[in-house]
Design a protein around this motif. Structure first.
Motif, PDB file in Angstrom:
ATOM      1  N   VAL A 614      -5.238  -4.448   1.439  1.00 10.98           N
ATOM      2  CA  VAL A 614      -6.500  -5.441   0.308  1.00 10.98           C
ATOM      3  C   VAL A 614      -7.244  -6.012   0.709  1.00 10.98           C
ATOM      4  O   VAL A 614      -8.425  -5.129  -0.602  1.00 10.98           O
ATOM      5  CB  VAL A 614      -4.939  -6.593  -0.340  1.00 10.98           C
ATOM      6  CG1 VAL A 614      -5.374  -7.356  -1.452  1.00 10.98           C
ATOM      7  CG2 VAL A 614      -4.035  -5.749  -0.528  1.00 10.98           C
ATOM      8  N   ALA A 618     -10.360  -4.721  -1.583  1.00 12.80           N
ATOM      9  CA  ALA A 618     -11.707  -5.104  -2.062  1.00 12.80           C
ATOM     10  C   ALA A 618     -13.109  -4.911  -1.711  1.00 12.80           C
ATOM     11  O   ALA A 618     -14.037  -4.554  -2.701  1.00 12.80           O
ATOM     12  CB  ALA A 618     -11.306  -6.988  -2.307  1.00 12.80           C
ATOM     13  N   PRO A 629     -10.148  -0.889 -10.475  1.00 13.14           N
ATOM     14  CA  PRO A 629      -9.009  -0.941  -8.513  1.00 13.14           C
ATOM     15  C   PRO A 629      -7.537  -0.206  -9.338  1.00 13.14           C
ATOM     16  O   PRO A 629      -7.164   0.138  -8.000  1.00 13.14           O
ATOM     17  CB  PRO A 629      -8.222  -2.166  -9.568  1.00 13.14           C
ATOM     18  CG  PRO A 629      -9.764  -3.140 -10.327  1.00 13.14           C
ATOM     19  CD  PRO A 629     -10.639  -2.086 -10.782  1.00 13.14           C
ATOM     20  N   ASP A 633      -5.300   1.915  -7.056  1.00 10.93           N
ATOM     21  CA  ASP A 633      -4.074   2.239  -6.829  1.00 10.93           C
ATOM     22  C   ASP A 633      -3.448   4.334  -6.701  1.00 10.93           C
ATOM     23  O   ASP A 633      -2.544   4.236  -6.501  1.00 10.93           O
ATOM     24  CB  ASP A 633      -3.630   1.124  -8.003  1.00 10.93           C
ATOM     25  CG  ASP A 633      -3.885   0.189  -7.507  1.00 10.93           C
ATOM     26  OD1 ASP A 633      -3.257  -0.734  -8.991  1.00 10.93           O
ATOM     27  OD2 ASP A 633      -3.317  -0.315  -6.733  1.00 10.93           O
ATOM     28  N   LEU A 650      -3.326  -2.338  -4.931  1.00  7.63           N
ATOM     29  CA  LEU A 650      -4.168  -3.673  -5.684  1.00  7.63           C
ATOM     30  C   LEU A 650      -3.631  -4.255  -7.034  1.00  7.63           C
ATOM     31  O   LEU A 650      -3.319  -5.498  -7.180  1.00  7.63           O
ATOM     32  CB  LEU A 650      -5.454  -3.347  -5.924  1.00  7.63           C
ATOM     33  CG  LEU A 650      -6.241  -2.582  -5.056  1.00  7.63           C
ATOM     34  CD1 LEU A 650      -7.546  -2.420  -5.536  1.00  7.63           C
ATOM     35  CD2 LEU A 650      -6.353  -3.935  -3.709  1.00  7.63           C
ATOM     36  N   PHE A 693      -7.096  -8.677  -9.224  1.00  9.63           N
ATOM     37  CA  PHE A 693      -7.853  -7.861  -9.958  1.00  9.63           C
ATOM     38  C   PHE A 693      -7.884  -7.340 -11.362  1.00  9.63           C
ATOM     39  O   PHE A 693      -8.800  -6.364 -11.542  1.00  9.63           O
ATOM     40  CB  PHE A 693      -7.340  -6.429  -8.822  1.00  9.63           C
ATOM     41  CG  PHE A 693      -7.618  -6.552  -7.290  1.00  9.63           C
ATOM     42  CD1 PHE A 693      -6.884  -7.329  -6.643  1.00  9.63           C
ATOM     43  CD2 PHE A 693      -9.160  -6.620  -6.270  1.00  9.63           C
ATOM     44  CE1 PHE A 693      -6.922  -7.808  -4.950  1.00  9.63           C
ATOM     45  CE2 PHE A 693      -9.040  -6.940  -5.855  1.00  9.63           C
ATOM     46  CZ  PHE A 693      -8.049  -7.129  -5.201  1.00  9.63           C
TER      47      PHE A 693
END
Ligand code: T1G
Length: 696
Positions: A614, A618, A629, A633, A650, A693
């Protein structure tokens, strides 16, 4: 916006048209229109029957997924469907395109169904973590039987018109003009005084024994591990067999609303839109020109090159496959043919299609034959000197405007582009192994890559059945950059006292298809070893220190391919077996490095393996390596099998709580001082604002 539903007539037959692009989704306006048009038709004594038909590309493809999570607006879809079923005039559904979900449920509320020969019909709600919530679990079994209904509802896959006809799901299949066919069919019904056919009044035909449901549940248990919806679907269909219709509807509703508010369904609905949004590159809109890609070349006929070539042949795009030696070329072609023959053995393609696809793959030993291709994808050895030689040649022989792509998984695309005089035409197309199977394609934009090249490659990704995600240049791009952090943390956890099998089980239980160490054994322990050795040579100060996995490789334990890696493997069996030899190597490593092993909890393993990813995600967003985001994913779901019912790394982080994750990341950073654990500024900011997010 004109009314999305209208009533017209052809003689004594009313025609209710739904016109709500792009897929005639059954949003509030459509439901209201369906209800009012039916009532208007019912009030017109000169009408003997009513046809419901979709304009544009399809009969309604379902409820409007964008409405979920918002306050429901009457009339509900079940109310509308019940009115159609109870109407005092014969109702016929005329189906084309994809009648899916609520769309098929509307058709099941009609007396008869006519389908265009190219139509497909299905109840795919399970893919959204839901179940058919407008009567589908109660009506479909009454029409086609419980077993067939289970296959369609739990499998979520549509059936073609011809099969639907065989099942009794549709009553006629027409070709040519659908409305003409439906009008002729309806007139025959009227002439024959055909009876009304309200499905709610039917019994479920065929096998309805309780063992049907228990056996079906056992048959999906392994594949559907971690999902909720498939099991609720089974319960709903069972209610159709065991309860009167109205009680069955109540049971369906109860099960539906439990799923609707579940985190799993929220995640799966998020993925549905995310996997479409990734194709929309911020800053590039539909007006960005695209280059015409008619012919392609692949350099390298190894595992990756062969798999990449297959993608284009599968899409009907001629592809030249270049190798420098005849025996390598012959070997590559033989592997491609064997792959196609295996697919044919499973009945997915015909023997004729095998030959058609093989004919599209044109082998060559000469770069001089690449002068006419529109796109070249290099898939040679992961070494910068080799890449330089290839791209120098491509720059020499390829026509102006040809796109030059590299399949590199870790090397710097900007450096590769600089080997040519046309860096604006160079970008990365990082396929995932096996390239003809894995759907993810990381499209890597170089600093100088032109917008039309990006737009062309993103569009081409869809043409070859890939989920293309645009990423920037850094070591490992997005997926592997995050993966490397997770793998390093997994090794560190074992250094400190966890066992490889304990680490693997924690991530398997989260929903990954396999844990980090089983994954290394599958890919080959030597892959990571070579990357670490390259880094130790190129950048010794930043390279990872030697560890026990290096010793496994040097002892010849390369993974499944040597039936020994982190785990042992029996002949012909991929089940990982903990190895006492590996335990001894790990224990020796701990002794040599002064480490006293300690008990490590599953929770610590989960936090350290997932939170490090994670935090890296970021950083990737901060650096602009991924734009959103949802790009991160989608990469993890399609590239590494991250469980779709958790929405992506995320999306999952938001469900855990970014503040919770930040606190743990910061705590580990304070303890270790390791840059890997230095909280990303974005993570810090989101935690401070108590946002996620995906917070709006
Ligand atoms: N609701 C809202 N938008 C939808 C939608 C839907 N059901 N289906 C598609 N779209 C949008 C999509 O986001 C995209 O938008 C555009 O349409 C084109 O889609 C009560 C509860 C129909 C096979 O699960 O499978 O009914 O990006 O790019 O490749 O029991 O869309 O253009 O802005 O996918 O030609 C059940 C989902 C819902 C079907 C067309 N139905 N859709 O594929 O185009 S739940 C589904 C699809 C339900 C009831 C339950 C595909 C398609 P944009 P596309 P495509």
């Amino acid at each position: 916006m004109s009314d999305p539903v209208s009533l017209s007539r052809d003689g004594d037959i009313g025609i209710i048209r739904i016109d709500y692009p792009p897929v005639n989704a059954l949003g509030h306006g459509v439901r209201t229109g369906l209800q009012s048009c039916l009532r208007e038709a019912m009030a017109d004594d000169s009408l003997q029957a009513v046809i419901v038909i979709g304009e544009g590309k399809t009969f309604p493809a379902g409820a409007d997924i964008r409405e979920f999570g918002k306050p429901p607006q009457p009339p509900s879809l079940p109310e509308v469907i019940n009115e159609y079923e109870a109407s005092d005039k014969l109702v016929v559904a005329a189906i084309h395109g994809t009648a899916l979900g609520g769309g098929l449920e509307v058709a099941l509320g009609c007396d008869y169904r006519v389908a265009l020969d190219s139509a497909r019909l299905g109840l795919p709600e399970v893919n959204l973590g839901l179940l058919p919530g407008a009567g589908g679990t109660q009506r479909l079994p009454r029409l086609v039987g419980a077993r067939q209904a289970l296959d369609m509802i739990v499998g979520g896959k549509p059936v073609k018109a011809a099969q639907a006809r065989e099942l009794g799901l549709v009553d006629d299949v027409v070709s040519g003009d659908l409305l003409d066919g439906a009008l002729a069919f309806t007139r025959r019904l009227l002439a024959d005084r055909a009876p009304r056919r309200r499905i709610r009044e039917m019994d479920v035909p065929g096998d309805t024994g309780a063992e049907l449901f228990s056996e079906f549940e056992q048959s999906i248990a392994r594949k559907q591990r971690g999902f909720k919806a498939p099991f609720s679907c089974i319960k709903a269909v069972q209610a159709a067999v065991e309860l009167p219709f109205d009680q069955g509807i109540e049971r369906e509703r109860e099960l539906f609303f439990k799923l609707l508010i579940s985190p799993e369904s929220a995640a799966q609905r998020h993925v549905f839109f995310a996997e479409r949004e990734v194709a929309k590159v911020p800053g590039l809109d539909k007006t960005t020109p695209k280059r015409d890609i008619q012919t392609v070349a692949v350099i390298g006929a190894g595992t990756m090159g062969g798999g990449i070539a297959m993608n284009f042949a599968n899409a009907g795009i001629p592809v030249k496959l270049l190798e420098v030696k005849q025996d390598a070329l012959d070997k590559g072609l033989a592997i491609i043919r064997r792959n196609y023959q295996n697919t044919a053995k499973k009945g997915r393609i015909s023997a004729e299609q095998v030959e058609q696809r093989m004919a599209l793959i044109q082998p060559t030993l000469s770069y001089d034959e690449l002068g006419d291709v529109d796109l070249v994808i290099e898939a040679v050895f992961e070494n910068m000197d080799v890449k330089k030689a290839v791209f120098t040649e491509l720059d020499r022989v390829c026509k102006p405007g040809a796109i030059l792509a590299t399949n590199t998984s870790t090397l710097d695309v900007n450096r590769i582009a600089a080997f040519t005089g046309r860096p604006q035409d160079v970008m990365g197309m990082h396929f995932f192994s096996p390239a003809n199977v894995m759907r993810l394609l990381e499209n890597v934009r170089g600093d100088k890559t032109a917008d039309d090249v990006i737009a062309t490659v993103m569009d081409l990704s869809r043409r070859i059945g890939k989920v293309g995600v645009l990423v920037g240049v850094c070591h490992g791009f997005v997926g592997n950059r995050m993966l490397h952090k997770r793998q390093a943390e997994a090794v560190q956890l074992v250094n400190e006292g966890a066992s490889p099998q304990q680490v693997d089980k924690v991530l398997f239980d989260l929903g990954f298809p396999m844990g980090p160490f089983a994954m290394s054994d599958l890919a080959g322990m030597d892959v990571g070893y070579r990357i670490r050795e390259e880094l130790r040579k190129d950048d010794p100060d930043n390279a990872p220190p030697r560890n026990w996995t290096d010793e496994l490789v040097e002892a010849g334990r390369l993974g499944q391919k040597t039936r020994a890696g982190v785990f042992d493997y029996q002949e012909g069996d991929r089940t990982p077996i903990p190895s006492p030899d590996v335990d001894a190597i790990i224990e020796k490593y701990r002794r040599d490095n002064g480490i006293t092993p300690r008990h490590i909890s599953d929770q610590e393993i989960l936090e350290r393996c997932m939170y490090v990813m994670v935090n890296e995600g970021a950083k990737i967003l901060e650096e602009g390596i991924a734009a959103r985001p949802l790009d991160v994913d989608v990469i993890w779901i399609y590239g590494y099998g991250f469980p779709v019912y958790r929405g992506g790394v995320l999306f999952w982080a938001d469900q855990v709580g970014v503040k919770t994750i930040f606190d743990k990341v910061n705590e580990i950073y304070q303890q270790t001082g390791s840059d890997v654990w230095k909280p990303a500024q974005l993570l810090t900011d989101l935690a401070e604002q108590n946002k996620g997010f995906y917070s709006k």
